[in-house]
Write a protein that holds these residues in place. Structure first.
Motif, PDB file in Angstrom:
ATOM      1  N   MET A   1       4.565  -1.128  -2.594  1.00 53.48           N
ATOM      2  CA  MET A   1       3.626  -1.796  -1.609  1.00 53.48           C
ATOM      3  C   MET A   1       3.204  -0.366  -0.706  1.00 53.48           C
ATOM      4  SD  MET A   1       5.305  -5.134  -0.306  1.00 53.48           S
ATOM      5  CE  MET A   1       3.829  -5.443   0.920  1.00 53.48           C
ATOM      6  N   LEU A   2       1.800  -0.578  -0.230  1.00 50.57           N
ATOM      7  CA  LEU A   2       1.501   0.102   0.545  1.00 50.57           C
ATOM      8  C   LEU A   2       2.101   0.529   1.796  1.00 50.57           C
ATOM      9  CD1 LEU A   2      -1.200   2.028   0.707  1.00 50.57           C
ATOM     10  CD2 LEU A   2      -2.424   0.145   2.083  1.00 50.57           C
ATOM     11  N   ILE A   3       2.642  -0.169   2.786  1.00 47.66           N
ATOM     12  CA  ILE A   3       3.426  -0.345   3.782  1.00 47.66           C
ATOM     13  C   ILE A   3       4.687   0.438   3.406  1.00 47.66           C
ATOM     14  CG2 ILE A   3       4.704  -1.497   5.743  1.00 47.66           C
ATOM     15  CD1 ILE A   3       1.330  -1.536   5.731  1.00 47.66           C
ATOM     16  N   ASP A   4       5.317   0.196   2.400  1.00 49.64           N
ATOM     17  CA  ASP A   4       6.507   0.893   1.805  1.00 49.64           C
ATOM     18  C   ASP A   4       6.210   2.207   1.673  1.00 49.64           C
ATOM     19  OD1 ASP A   4       7.774  -1.430   2.180  1.00 49.64           O
ATOM     20  OD2 ASP A   4       7.679  -1.988   0.030  1.00 49.64           O
ATOM     21  N   GLN A   5       4.932   2.490   1.189  1.00 47.72           N
ATOM     22  CA  GLN A   5       4.723   4.229   1.028  1.00 47.72           C
ATOM     23  C   GLN A   5       4.531   4.779   2.121  1.00 47.72           C
ATOM     24  OE1 GLN A   5       4.917   5.607  -1.804  1.00 47.72           O
ATOM     25  NE2 GLN A   5       3.893   7.322  -1.270  1.00 47.72           N
ATOM     26  N   ALA A   6       3.860   3.976   3.271  1.00 44.59           N
ATOM     27  CA  ALA A   6       3.418   4.639   4.474  1.00 44.59           C
ATOM     28  C   ALA A   6       4.809   5.064   5.116  1.00 44.59           C
ATOM     29  CB  ALA A   6       2.573   3.780   5.226  1.00 44.59           C
ATOM     30  N   GLU A   7       5.738   4.188   5.127  1.00 42.77           N
ATOM     31  CA  GLU A   7       7.137   4.240   5.839  1.00 42.77           C
ATOM     32  C   GLU A   7       7.786   5.509   5.054  1.00 42.77           C
ATOM     33  OE1 GLU A   7      11.246   1.827   6.048  1.00 42.77           O
ATOM     34  OE2 GLU A   7       9.440   0.678   6.405  1.00 42.77           O
ATOM     35  N   LYS A   8       7.754   5.666   3.885  1.00 41.96           N
ATOM     36  CA  LYS A   8       8.345   6.703   3.124  1.00 41.96           C
ATOM     37  C   LYS A   8       7.664   8.170   3.598  1.00 41.96           C
ATOM     38  CE  LYS A   8       9.749   4.230  -1.112  1.00 41.96           C
ATOM     39  NZ  LYS A   8       9.585   3.988  -2.631  1.00 41.96           N
ATOM     40  N   GLU A  16       9.679   8.655  13.073  1.00 38.03           N
ATOM     41  CA  GLU A  16      10.428   7.458  13.198  1.00 38.03           C
ATOM     42  C   GLU A  16       9.327   6.340  13.456  1.00 38.03           C
ATOM     43  OE1 GLU A  16      13.244   8.452  16.317  1.00 38.03           O
ATOM     44  OE2 GLU A  16      14.777   8.829  14.656  1.00 38.03           O
ATOM     45  N   TYR A  17       8.092   6.460  13.910  1.00 40.34           N
ATOM     46  CA  TYR A  17       6.943   5.523  13.913  1.00 40.34           C
ATOM     47  C   TYR A  17       6.081   5.951  12.872  1.00 40.34           C
ATOM     48  CZ  TYR A  17       9.396   4.924  18.684  1.00 40.34           C
ATOM     49  OH  TYR A  17      10.075   4.715  19.910  1.00 40.34           O
ATOM     50  N   VAL A  18       5.737   4.794  12.050  1.00 38.33           N
ATOM     51  CA  VAL A  18       4.854   4.764  11.329  1.00 38.33           C
ATOM     52  C   VAL A  18       3.484   4.399  11.886  1.00 38.33           C
ATOM     53  CG1 VAL A  18       3.880   3.671   9.240  1.00 38.33           C
ATOM     54  CG2 VAL A  18       6.351   3.803   9.634  1.00 38.33           C
ATOM     55  N   GLY A  19       2.711   5.497  12.015  1.00 32.98           N
ATOM     56  CA  GLY A  19       1.321   5.463  12.533  1.00 32.98           C
ATOM     57  C   GLY A  19       0.194   5.412  11.530  1.00 32.98           C
ATOM     58  N   VAL A  20      -1.111   5.168  11.981  1.00 32.63           N
ATOM     59  CA  VAL A  20      -2.191   5.260  11.221  1.00 32.63           C
ATOM     60  C   VAL A  20      -2.358   6.191  10.185  1.00 32.63           C
ATOM     61  CG1 VAL A  20      -3.607   3.632  12.677  1.00 32.63           C
ATOM     62  CG2 VAL A  20      -3.546   6.123  13.020  1.00 32.63           C
ATOM     63  N   GLU A  21      -1.857   7.438  10.633  1.00 34.33           N
ATOM     64  CA  GLU A  21      -1.964   8.667   9.850  1.00 34.33           C
ATOM     65  C   GLU A  21      -1.143   8.703   8.538  1.00 34.33           C
ATOM     66  OE1 GLU A  21       1.122   9.478  12.846  1.00 34.33           O
ATOM     67  OE2 GLU A  21      -0.974   8.427  12.940  1.00 34.33           O
ATOM     68  N   HIS A  22      -0.118   7.763   8.718  1.00 34.07           N
ATOM     69  CA  HIS A  22       0.877   7.694   7.676  1.00 34.07           C
ATOM     70  C   HIS A  22       0.246   6.659   6.481  1.00 34.07           C
ATOM     71  CE1 HIS A  22       3.791   8.645  10.598  1.00 34.07           C
ATOM     72  NE2 HIS A  22       3.783   9.988   9.865  1.00 34.07           N
ATOM     73  N   LEU A  23      -0.289   5.713   7.229  1.00 30.84           N
ATOM     74  CA  LEU A  23      -1.018   4.570   6.343  1.00 30.84           C
ATOM     75  C   LEU A  23      -2.108   5.024   5.738  1.00 30.84           C
ATOM     76  CD1 LEU A  23      -0.697   1.639   5.928  1.00 30.84           C
ATOM     77  CD2 LEU A  23      -2.387   1.292   7.805  1.00 30.84           C
ATOM     78  N   PHE A  24      -2.929   5.949   6.381  1.00 33.82           N
ATOM     79  CA  PHE A  24      -4.069   6.614   5.797  1.00 33.82           C
ATOM     80  C   PHE A  24      -3.613   7.430   4.704  1.00 33.82           C
ATOM     81  CE2 PHE A  24      -7.298  10.136   5.609  1.00 33.82           C
ATOM     82  CZ  PHE A  24      -8.488   9.308   5.302  1.00 33.82           C
TER      83      PHE A  24
END
Length: 289
Positions: A1-8, A16-24
């Motif tokens: 999933m996209l959220i899991d990828q952003a967390e990785k 330790e904080y998933v931000g919009v830059e990781h999501l992007f």
């Protein structure tokens, strides 16, 4: 999933904080999920990813126990993308919905970088909108002929919304407020016993020609609302006829204001419309609890 990828991605970069830059970055890395029309902007997206981290905030984040958390802005964008998917009658939230919600937030780091690079976010949003179909032609964004000036405004207006309402037209005060003076007249609220000193100080502030906004400060449950209700009872009884004639007190219903404002900009439009209506009504005191 996209959220899991952003967390990785967040963990790989030592965060330790998933931000919009990781999501992007997760969206850009898995660009196959996006429409073909967006491949034109792939170069801008990849360059923006590197620049976001290079120019990003260098401060120290609060330490955690090793668990990964999401920043409020990232969580809001994920929540907004789910609302967009529901609004567009999509069976699930797609990557395009997430990117659309992200690009609509002009204060998000990727958006600021894209703007600095000269990338036309409005055009990207139009491409996203074209790639997302709705069975009943229900769209979040207006047509290109009526495109808003900002990318954030492109998702501010819901389908079928009147332009004057979006621009902050007149609102019905009764829809967002509770008339305390009317309730006092009906005997549904009682006077504030033992609050004579506080009521007198409140009246002295309200009758000033300037700087007449009063703030009641105190712990929860100490009777701040009761003082306002007591003021309404005094108005109805005629005790304040000389200083506050023909004045009513309206209590703002925050829940009613927030209701239906799932898209960016609609809540602000309601607030501005409410303030304009109050300016036209010179006999009203607004109470915000």
């Amino acid at each position: 999933m996209l959220i899991d990828q952003a967390e990785k991605i967040c963990l790989r970069r030592g965060g330790e904080y998933v931000g919009v830059e990781h999501l992007f970055e997760a969206l850009v890395c898995d660009s196959a999920q996006l429409s073909e029309a967006l491949q034109t902007y792939a170069g801008h997206f990849h360059a923006a990813v590197e620049r976001v981290y290079r120019d990003g905030w260098r401060g120290r984040m609060p330490e955690t126990s090793g668990e990964v958390f999401y920043t409020p802005r990232c969580a809001a964008i994920v929540h907004e993308s789910a609302r967009l998917a529901k609004r567009l009658r999509s069976p699930d939230t797609q990557a395009s919905h997430v990117l659309l919600a992200l690009l609509a937030d002009s204060q998000a780091a990727p958006c600021r970088v894209l703007d600095a690079m000269g990338c036309n976010r409005g055009a990207v949003i139009e491409a996203l909108r074209a790639g997302l179909s709705a069975p009943k032609r229900e769209t979040i964004l207006p047509s290109a002929a009526a495109r808003p000036r900002s990318a954030a405004a492109a998702v501010a207006d819901g389908p079928g919304e009147k332009p004057e309402a979006a621009a902050g037209g007149a609102v019905d005060l009764d829809s967002f407020t509770r008339d305390l003076t009317a309730l006092a007249r009906e005997g549904r609220i009682e006077p504030a016993t033992g609050r004579g000193k506080e009521l007198m100080q409140l009246v002295e502030i309200l009758v000033r020609k300037g700087k007449h906004n009063a703030i009641l400060v105190g712990e929860a449950g100490t009777g701040k609302t009761k003082i306002i209700e007591g003021l309404a009872c005094q108005m109805v009884s005629g005790a304040l006829r000389e200083v506050l004639p023909q004045t009513r007190i309206l209590e703002l219903n925050i829940a009613a204001m927030i209701s239906g404002t799932e898209y960016r900009g609609k809540f602000e439009a309601k607030v501005f419309a409410l303030l304009e209506e109050l300016q036209r009504s010179h006999d009203t005191i607004l109470f915000i609890d």
